[in-house]
Design an enzyme around this catalytic site. Structure first.
Site, PDB file in Angstrom:
ATOM      1  CE1 TYR A   4       1.809 -11.283  37.440  1.00  0.00           C
ATOM      2  CE2 TYR A   4       0.448 -12.092  39.246  1.00  0.00           C
ATOM      3  CZ  TYR A   4       1.422 -11.238  38.763  1.00  0.00           C
ATOM      4  OH  TYR A   4       2.020 -10.339  39.618  1.00  0.00           O
ATOM      5  CB  VAL A  50       7.746 -11.042  47.116  1.00  0.00           C
ATOM      6  CG1 VAL A  50       7.310  -9.617  46.908  1.00  0.00           C
ATOM      7  CG2 VAL A  50       6.860 -12.034  46.380  1.00  0.00           C
TER       8      VAL A  50
END
Length: 307
Positions: free
Chosen positions: A191, A261
């Site tokens: 991830y 982000v």
């Protein structure tokens, strides 16, 4: 007005906003990025590309990578994936534990952190290992973008691994509810690595064309997913692609889109083009402040909205 002129106009109009917002500091490797950058690129279905500003500046794509992993998981598991991750907006911050606890470890959608971690878990199972899963994710991005030079920023990946306590907690909570099949550390390594893939706005806009063309890349002519799956992904991008500000993004921009982000946002104009913006300073919801405004200006000026 020509599209390149529209981009130049937007560049001028958003310039006074640069400096507002804050870069992501909870990942130390992202905290030192220059917040004054802005780039925007579009790729049309016919392959034409236009860009302005820092559109060839590479950055960490972060949660935009979740679009690629969800595509791969949907391709592998089809409707079976929906038993493990739902299709509803969360209305909560992207790393919320509270909702996950209430809802027995099943994330609301694949674009919040918990949902993307479950998707990653499913890919580790499907491809038999953490290493194989990441290699498949990266090669799929190479296929979508037509660029095999795209790689991962190992410094950012390591930084996330060392400071990703909330994501560890999300994975542990899902494991406790039985919605997690592999080792937590193994899945989180995959991830964090896919979130740390580095691309620029031009590459990102090119890589999303398959979602603007019913699942088929209009340049390579490869069908990456079927048209029904492309429709499902676009609908989730519209309703869930910007965390708890997804409704506001749909209201202002009116396109399926996904933010990260790292300061990037991609948006899809079905049948026409894909757009990517980059500006690292974020608003309170963790989305690029200037990038969101640029996309709002783009759809207002061109009429390229789905509404």
């Amino acid at each position: 007005m020509e599209l390149k002129d529209v981009l130049s106009e937007i560049h001028q109009e958003v310039a006074p906003l640069l400096g507002q917002g804050k870069v992501a500091t909870y990942i130390p490797a992202l905290a030192n990025v220059d917040p004054m950058q802005f780039g925007m690129a579009i790729t049309l279905n016919n392959g034409q590309q236009f860009g302005v500003g820092s559109y060839q500046t590479a950055f960490s794509i972060q949660s935009i990578s979740k679009v690629f992993t969800y595509t791969l998981a949907l391709r592998a598991y089809q409707d079976g994936l929906y038993k493990r991750v739902w299709r509803e907006p969360s209305g909560n911050p992207f790393n919320s534990l509270v909702q996950l606890e209430y809802e027995a470890g099943i994330p609301r959608n694949p674009f919040i952190n918990a949902g993307a971690i479950v998707v990653c878990d499913s890919l580790v199972s499907h491809f038999s290992s953490e290493t194989k899963a990441f290699d498949k994710i990266l090669s799929f991005i190479h296929e979508c973008s037509g660029d095999s030079n795209i790689t991962v920023d190992e410094v950012v990946a390591q930084s996330e691994m060392e400071h990703g306590y909330r994501n560890l907690a999300l994975a542990g909570l899902m494991k406790s509810f039985g919605n997690f099949d592999n080792g937590i550390i193994e899945v989180l390594k995959t991830y964090f690595k896919h979130c740390s893939i580095v691309m620029n706005a031009q590459q990102l806009s090119r890589s999303m064309l398959y979602l603007a063309n019913d699942g088929t890349d209009p340049i390579s002519k490869k069908q990456l997913i079927n048209s029904t799956q492309a429709k499902r992904i676009n609908s989730l991008l519209l309703t869930c692609g910007h965390y708890d500000a997804s409704g506001d993004f749909a209201f202002r921009v009116g396109l399926p889109g996904k933010s990260g982000v790292g300061g990037g946002i991609v948006a899809v104009v079905p049948g026409v083009m894909a757009i990517a913006v980059y500006s690292p300073a974020l608003n309170e919801s963790g989305n690029s402040l200037v990038g969101t405004k640029a996309l709002e200006l783009f759809t207002t000026k061109t009429g390229y909205s789905i509404f």
